[in-house]
Design a protein around this motif. Sequence first.
Motif, mmCIF file in Angstrom:
data_model
loop_
_atom_site.group_PDB
_atom_site.id
_atom_site.type_symbol
_atom_site.label_atom_id
_atom_site.label_comp_id
_atom_site.label_asym_id
_atom_site.label_seq_id
_atom_site.Cartn_x
_atom_site.Cartn_y
_atom_site.Cartn_z
ATOM 1 N N LEU A 343 43.813 40.703 48.167
ATOM 2 C CA LEU A 343 42.323 40.924 48.661
ATOM 3 C C LEU A 343 41.346 40.661 47.552
ATOM 4 O O LEU A 343 40.300 39.939 47.825
ATOM 5 N N LEU A 344 41.674 41.028 46.633
ATOM 6 C CA LEU A 344 40.739 40.997 45.317
ATOM 7 C C LEU A 344 40.458 39.514 45.034
ATOM 8 O O LEU A 344 39.423 38.837 44.493
ATOM 9 N N ASN A 345 41.708 38.902 45.035
ATOM 10 C CA ASN A 345 41.652 37.180 44.838
ATOM 11 C C ASN A 345 40.760 36.495 45.697
ATOM 12 O O ASN A 345 40.064 35.722 45.313
ATOM 13 N N VAL A 346 40.854 36.848 47.065
ATOM 14 C CA VAL A 346 40.070 36.172 48.092
ATOM 15 C C VAL A 346 38.653 36.646 47.914
ATOM 16 O O VAL A 346 37.940 35.888 48.002
ATOM 17 N N LEU A 347 38.585 37.914 47.718
ATOM 18 C CA LEU A 347 37.067 38.282 47.366
ATOM 19 C C LEU A 347 36.410 37.850 46.437
ATOM 20 O O LEU A 347 35.256 37.168 46.311
ATOM 21 N N SER A 348 37.223 37.698 45.179
ATOM 22 C CA SER A 348 36.558 37.010 43.776
ATOM 23 C C SER A 348 36.120 35.918 44.016
ATOM 24 O O SER A 348 35.331 35.094 43.858
ATOM 25 N N ASN A 349 37.072 35.045 44.903
ATOM 26 C CA ASN A 349 36.801 33.473 45.274
ATOM 27 C C ASN A 349 35.314 33.488 46.095
ATOM 28 O O ASN A 349 34.455 32.677 45.719
ATOM 29 N N ALA A 350 35.326 34.316 47.005
ATOM 30 C CA ALA A 350 34.229 34.365 48.006
ATOM 31 C C ALA A 350 32.837 34.798 47.095
ATOM 32 O O ALA A 350 31.766 34.168 47.067
ATOM 33 N N VAL A 351 32.866 35.595 46.245
ATOM 34 C CA VAL A 351 31.771 35.848 45.287
ATOM 35 C C VAL A 351 31.392 34.850 44.435
ATOM 36 O O VAL A 351 30.168 34.527 44.423
ATOM 37 N N GLU A 352 32.499 34.197 43.672
ATOM 38 C CA GLU A 352 32.348 33.074 42.981
ATOM 39 C C GLU A 352 31.570 31.925 43.536
ATOM 40 O O GLU A 352 30.725 31.130 43.259
ATOM 41 N N ALA A 353 31.619 31.869 45.059
ATOM 42 C CA ALA A 353 31.407 30.537 45.671
ATOM 43 C C ALA A 353 29.735 31.052 46.449
ATOM 44 O O ALA A 353 29.202 30.108 46.845
ATOM 45 N N THR A 394 47.770 25.081 46.271
ATOM 46 C CA THR A 394 48.541 24.529 45.332
ATOM 47 C C THR A 394 48.315 25.096 44.085
ATOM 48 O O THR A 394 47.123 25.219 43.618
ATOM 49 N N SER A 395 49.585 25.382 43.087
ATOM 50 C CA SER A 395 49.317 26.081 42.006
ATOM 51 C C SER A 395 48.400 25.191 41.052
ATOM 52 O O SER A 395 48.423 23.907 40.998
ATOM 53 N N TYR A 396 47.497 25.758 40.268
ATOM 54 C CA TYR A 396 46.720 25.180 39.386
ATOM 55 C C TYR A 396 45.416 24.654 40.014
ATOM 56 O O TYR A 396 44.909 23.845 39.318
ATOM 57 N N PHE A 397 45.543 24.283 41.264
ATOM 58 C CA PHE A 397 44.283 23.615 41.647
ATOM 59 C C PHE A 397 43.084 24.617 41.495
ATOM 60 O O PHE A 397 42.853 25.819 42.244
ATOM 61 N N THR A 398 42.114 24.038 40.965
ATOM 62 C CA THR A 398 40.848 24.702 40.794
ATOM 63 C C THR A 398 39.672 23.975 40.777
ATOM 64 O O THR A 398 39.996 22.808 40.412
ATOM 65 N N THR A 399 38.626 24.157 41.343
ATOM 66 C CA THR A 399 37.448 23.348 41.081
ATOM 67 C C THR A 399 36.106 24.156 39.972
ATOM 68 O O THR A 399 35.383 23.611 39.642
ATOM 69 N N ARG A 400 36.802 25.409 39.658
ATOM 70 C CA ARG A 400 35.754 26.090 38.821
ATOM 71 C C ARG A 400 36.276 25.770 37.335
ATOM 72 O O ARG A 400 37.332 25.740 36.932
ATOM 73 N N GLU A 401 35.159 25.701 36.323
ATOM 74 C CA GLU A 401 35.390 25.461 35.197
ATOM 75 C C GLU A 401 36.022 26.856 34.663
ATOM 76 O O GLU A 401 35.387 28.130 35.022
ATOM 77 N N GLY A 402 36.981 26.892 33.798
ATOM 78 C CA GLY A 402 37.573 28.067 33.506
ATOM 79 C C GLY A 402 38.487 28.765 34.610
ATOM 80 O O GLY A 402 38.947 29.663 34.469
#
Length: 463
Positions: A343-353, A394-402
């Motif tokens: 949940l923390l990961n999903v929430l973090s993504n929401a916060v970042e977006a 997919t592992s390592y798929f990211t659009t965020r810098e860092g």
Amino acid sequence: MSAEPPSPEPPAKVGPALAERAAVWRGTRTELIMATGRQNVVFMASCGLVSMGLISAVLLHADYPTWRVLTSFVAWATLVLAQFGVLHVVSRDKTRMEAAAFMMHGLAQVYLVTFVAVTGGLRSPMLPALGTASVVPVVFFGTQPATRWLTASMLVLFSLVALLPTSWLGPALPHDHFVAAAIVSFGWTIAIVTNFITRVLAATQDAACAVDVLNEERVAAAAEHAGRLQAVGAKVAHELKNPLASIKGLVQLVSRAPEAPRTKERLEVMQAEIARMEAILAEYLSFSRPLEDLRPQALDLAEVTGSALAAVAGRMESGRISLHVDSRHTPIEGDPRRLKEALLNVLSNAVEATPAGGTIRVSVGPANGGGGANVEIQDSGRGIRPDDLVRLGTSYFTTREGGTGLGVVLATTVVAQHGGTMHYASVLGRGTTVTIRVPARPSPTAVADVLTTSTAASVEPAA
Ligand code: ADP
Ligand code: MG
């Protein structure tokens, strides 16, 4: 001070890998040999037809009992038909190739022994052909137990023929007839052995190449994986560097002027930065042990969600994101620590977006019927492009810098371990809704079946 002696490296385990290699090698080779099986049987049948014709003519010319000549012909025809039958069966069920090869060798033995038995036993001109039936399995099966079984059965059959009364075995051929039949039989035997060994050698070479290619692919995959892990390590270090630098700066400021009016504010920022570092590390650590066994226990999913929310509360506040929570008591069985990580990961993504002034809505409650639970996390953030939505999870798929590109993978793995599902519905520029469903008690499913996505216009913007 004495340094601890370095503990010896445990010996590398090569056993299973080698055994696996041998199995792949053998399988590939058998498949290659069987792939030309029909050609092989056709070749042997044509050779046999010519040789059997010639030998029968010699036998009849020597006034050999007709029934004996007929019996050898019928035995040969039966062998050819049986071998085609076995090939037909195995062409539909490739898993039984080795068993089929074993049967074909066995059938050939029975035929040859019958032929020898009705044409004079140890005095038969066909006797040398029994050598074929003993050598060929060794070439085909190598060190497999099949070689031993076929060699033993050959020995038993041969002994039986040798022990049978001479009157059963048929008369000896006159010298000239014997020589003629022996030459044909020898030529036939040589043709079969040469043809067979050539095929096996060709298949062996091809199999060796195939196994090498396979090995290279594996080595490449392992190198790629190691490279990615290294890249993740570098990214984590990079991500930790920024909060660490800001904490360092703030600590310097506070230590220079502890009584300054902004000290409290600075300490709060430091706390938020430390929480961020913790979250980054947690993400990384949980990814390195995603398949750790679950430790299920009775829990309230509302409470677990609450503690995940508390971990991101600081970031929401500093990002001026408003939070709406609709949380009902939701008793299920699960691993609270792993669910919180997910949940923390999903929430973090929401916060970042979500930009400043945006909204995140979280709802937790029992699922309609069935006793499971639903969690919905809706943000009014930038949304996910349809192209990216396909790559999500997919592992390592990211659009965020860092970014590490591990958060969604981790969440998916945890949900799979619990036997749940996860759906991402996103509209670009308007927001994303993540719906997680978990059953009342864990019943692990395949990770591949967990994540679904949609990019429907029906996603309600979160205020
Ligand atoms: P990371 O957060 O390190 O980038 P994740 O696996 O957590 O890795 O997320 C992968 C990508 O999925 C993100 O980079 C982002 O592009 C996208 N994503 C995930 N959740 C959201 C969301 N709620 N809104 C927008 N994009 C998202
Ligand atoms: Mg993330």
